[in-house]
Motif scaffolding. Sequence first.
Motif, PDB file in Angstrom:
ATOM      1  N   UNK A  79      33.774  39.159  44.211  1.00 22.07           N
ATOM      2  CA  UNK A  79      34.186  40.102  45.107  1.00 22.07           C
ATOM      3  C   UNK A  79      36.084  40.992  43.673  1.00 22.07           C
ATOM      4  N   UNK A  80      34.836  41.805  43.923  1.00 22.63           N
ATOM      5  CA  UNK A  80      36.239  42.677  42.430  1.00 22.63           C
ATOM      6  C   UNK A  80      37.646  42.556  43.742  1.00 22.63           C
ATOM      7  N   UNK A  81      39.313  43.318  42.737  1.00 25.45           N
ATOM      8  CA  UNK A  81      39.734  43.352  43.517  1.00 25.45           C
ATOM      9  C   UNK A  81      40.056  45.172  43.413  1.00 25.45           C
ATOM     10  N   UNK A  82      41.091  45.983  44.567  1.00 25.07           N
ATOM     11  CA  UNK A  82      41.249  46.943  44.141  1.00 25.07           C
ATOM     12  C   UNK A  82      41.696  46.887  43.033  1.00 25.07           C
ATOM     13  N   UNK A  83      40.561  48.274  42.170  1.00 22.61           N
ATOM     14  CA  UNK A  83      41.520  48.114  40.753  1.00 22.61           C
ATOM     15  C   UNK A  83      42.832  49.185  40.043  1.00 22.61           C
ATOM     16  N   UNK A  84      43.191  49.752  41.846  1.00 22.72           N
ATOM     17  CA  UNK A  84      44.421  49.825  40.987  1.00 22.72           C
ATOM     18  C   UNK A  84      45.880  49.876  42.028  1.00 22.72           C
ATOM     19  N   UNK A  85      45.523  48.537  42.615  1.00 24.79           N
ATOM     20  CA  UNK A  85      46.200  47.828  43.619  1.00 24.79           C
ATOM     21  C   UNK A  85      46.565  46.015  42.383  1.00 24.79           C
ATOM     22  N   UNK A  86      45.760  46.370  41.423  1.00 23.88           N
ATOM     23  CA  UNK A  86      45.579  45.285  40.268  1.00 23.88           C
ATOM     24  C   UNK A  86      46.590  45.464  38.467  1.00 23.88           C
ATOM     25  N   UNK A 134      26.967  46.052  32.072  1.00 24.60           N
ATOM     26  CA  UNK A 134      25.310  45.479  32.101  1.00 24.60           C
ATOM     27  C   UNK A 134      26.028  43.851  32.470  1.00 24.60           C
ATOM     28  N   UNK A 135      26.982  43.195  33.139  1.00 20.35           N
ATOM     29  CA  UNK A 135      27.395  42.603  34.003  1.00 20.35           C
ATOM     30  C   UNK A 135      26.796  41.773  35.064  1.00 20.35           C
ATOM     31  N   UNK A 136      27.015  41.662  35.962  1.00 21.76           N
ATOM     32  CA  UNK A 136      26.345  40.858  37.234  1.00 21.76           C
ATOM     33  C   UNK A 136      26.983  42.353  38.628  1.00 21.76           C
ATOM     34  N   UNK A 137      25.890  42.757  39.573  1.00 19.97           N
ATOM     35  CA  UNK A 137      27.085  43.404  39.948  1.00 19.97           C
ATOM     36  C   UNK A 137      28.010  42.177  40.818  1.00 19.97           C
ATOM     37  N   UNK A 138      28.535  43.706  41.950  1.00 22.42           N
ATOM     38  CA  UNK A 138      30.077  42.987  42.397  1.00 22.42           C
ATOM     39  C   UNK A 138      30.108  43.325  44.023  1.00 22.42           C
ATOM     40  N   UNK A 139      31.000  43.104  44.551  1.00 23.18           N
ATOM     41  CA  UNK A 139      31.958  43.447  45.620  1.00 23.18           C
ATOM     42  C   UNK A 139      32.951  43.721  45.750  1.00 23.18           C
ATOM     43  N   UNK A 140      33.638  45.389  46.151  1.00 27.01           N
ATOM     44  CA  UNK A 140      35.408  45.688  45.970  1.00 27.01           C
ATOM     45  C   UNK A 140      35.659  45.026  47.116  1.00 27.01           C
ATOM     46  N   UNK A 141      37.078  44.187  47.166  1.00 30.87           N
ATOM     47  CA  UNK A 141      37.412  43.398  48.341  1.00 30.87           C
ATOM     48  C   UNK A 141      38.992  43.340  48.144  1.00 30.87           C
ATOM     49  N   UNK A 142      39.207  43.449  49.207  1.00 29.71           N
ATOM     50  CA  UNK A 142      40.941  42.780  49.655  1.00 29.71           C
ATOM     51  C   UNK A 142      42.173  43.142  50.474  1.00 29.71           C
ATOM     52  N   UNK A 143      42.594  42.733  50.578  1.00 27.56           N
ATOM     53  CA  UNK A 143      43.762  43.211  52.006  1.00 27.56           C
ATOM     54  C   UNK A 143      42.804  44.380  52.935  1.00 27.56           C
ATOM     55  N   UNK A 144      42.602  43.827  53.943  1.00 31.37           N
ATOM     56  CA  UNK A 144      42.372  45.658  54.912  1.00 31.37           C
ATOM     57  C   UNK A 144      42.508  45.705  56.322  1.00 31.37           C
ATOM     58  N   UNK A 145      42.930  45.555  57.631  1.00 27.87           N
ATOM     59  CA  UNK A 145      43.904  45.286  59.027  1.00 27.87           C
ATOM     60  C   UNK A 145      44.067  44.076  58.282  1.00 27.87           C
TER      61      UNK A 145
END
Lengths: 315, 422
Positions: B371-378, B295-306
Amino acid sequence: MTTDVLDTAPPRSVPPAAPPPRRRSGRFRGASINLLALPALLLFAVFTIYPLISGVAISFSDWDGYSADSNPVGGANYLRLFTDDTFRAVLITTFIYGIGSTVVQQVLGLGLALALDGKLAGRGVARAIIYLPVLVSPIVMGTFYYLLFQYNTGAFNDVVVAFGGERQAWLSTQGGGVTIILAVNSIQFVGTSMIIYLAGLQGIAPEYIEAAILDGANAGQRFRHVVLPLLQPAFATSVVLNLIGGLKLFDVIQVLTGGGPGTSTSSVSTLIGRTYFDAQSAGYSAAMGVALFFIIAVLTILANGALNRRRLEQQ
Amino acid sequence: MKSRSLAATLAASTALVLAGSLSACSGGSGTDGKAVLEFQTAQSVDSPVYAQLEAITAAFEEENPDVDIDLKTGADDYEPQMKVRLAARNAPDIWATHGWSLLRYSQFLAPLQDEPWAENFDDVLEPVMKNDSGEFFALPVTTSASGLIYNRTVLEDAGVDPAGLTSWDALADAAEAVKANGVVPFSLAGSKDGSAGNLVDWIAPGGFTDDELAKMSDGEFQEDAYADLLGVLADMKTDGWTNVDYTSATGDDMARSLAEGTSAFALSTNALVTLAWTYNPDADLSYMPVPPLDGGDPYLIGGEDTAFGVAKDGDNVEIAKEYLAFLAQPENASALAAAVGNPPGLTNAEPDLGALTDPFEQYVASGTVPLEPFFDRVYLPNGMWDSVVTTADGVLAAQSTPAEGAAKMAGDFDTLFSQSSN
């Protein structure tokens, strides 16, 4: 005029000069000839002995598979095998692959060998066709069958739809996946069993069969009491080879299901790969590898021993 | 003489054997005196990124005739291939870090925070690419900023307004609406692809409280909360939100389904959209922030890419850094980012996202969406990705319960956390 004795003497046949006695090459003789095995031994040492020793050493560490450092953990990785539900479940699936493939290949291999041992037209072609898949890489074989069983564009589903049925997710359950993997592996290597049994059948002296016929044995009796006992050595060879192959099954699983859903179609070999590279637990993965080595060795020895005992009893 | 011949024969054989077994060597100096640097990319030979790298590399070599950059293509097994090379102490001079420059590869990479282009490092990448000392170990070509991918045509046909999907309940209603239209709500691929793991990464930020996340970071796995998270996946399966061929489907199948409008949503990086357009260039695809579970705010998933790092023990570290600096020049960095199809990782590079420009401007560039980080990496120890995928995969295929999956995760978490703490 004198006559030279040589002129009047009948011509003599001169024996051809005897070839000089063959001398063994001075370069390689005596014990030094054994040195010729050195390159092969080196290859064996580099690609088999060293990885084996290295694998055992890694199994006693917590190495992640790529870092420079690792810590010794004693036998913790081996103890973990006994409490790991995933490993236990995958081991059972591996036995299904190993024993299932072995049974299917013996039945089909022997049946095909009996059918193609007679003087049938085109038997050479038939033998070649059945043996051909053995020469194909399991990855290629797996990909071929993946394209047949695939949901959207798979050939089998196209047939099902053509007959008014609904597409089936053949590989989406454990039962379906394991059955298809087992069948693909069996189909691919049934040619090996067939060749072994054919060799066994052709090694049976016809006198035994003729004697049985004279004694009034029918075809079934001849097969049961004459052919089968004499096929025991072939049976032992085929069972052991198929059992080892089935227990080590890797490529076909990787291509068809990737071991999924979850780990439900995984074999110990695919689990070793995932544990090493994906889960970064090289130590635990190596312990699984050592355990699989001993499991296969023990099963092979037991199977060989049982089959040899049976053969001796029949003699 | 004879014994000398024997010795020579054996020596030659032995040398052949050893040469065959020990022939993998990294860069160094070529026979023509050039410095040869091996650059292991993660790209296939026909990818736009590889083509762009070839062009930029050719320009670099023209400016630096004494340098030869040996570009290597990557394949599906890039990750195990890199691990084997690192284990063998045979690292390339430069390699693609595919999201792991800090957590996995930093022990092998040269720090780059003092490079001339470092001042343009995008701050959004700081939490995932920089360590506590402010060091970072790769040139960020792009930033991953992904959300919930959708097919606008499918949603419109089902009477769903994408702008209204700001909560999980709204997403559930939309899923039921498209399902009623005969379309599969979510497109997923089986364990070979890892999309089940993406599902966890994408919805996890709304599935844990801050306190639970803090405990996870401290090494205390939150088994009950994780079981609840897997319960959402189980519900997706039982509610008929997932494709029937989930287990055997591949990433290509996902993309094609999305492109052809036989599925409505996908939780994946935007590379899936690019792939989908290869099947149907006219597909009306976009992405939106992920509707949260809590029920919080919508978010994007982000972090290191190429991103590309330099081996710290390589023979030509300084030349490799010069090459990275060349890649980091604004025109080169912009071209590379455009080829990847994601926002640049350097602030002085221009984004060119093609048809995905609108959602980028609306959600990413505006800075209005977290922008939320990838869960598994953090929050999970290094090496947990496989457990994330297999447990989620087992639940999605109804082969295991959420509680069983969470228990398996707890066991693996404890093992790997203690391993990473040693």
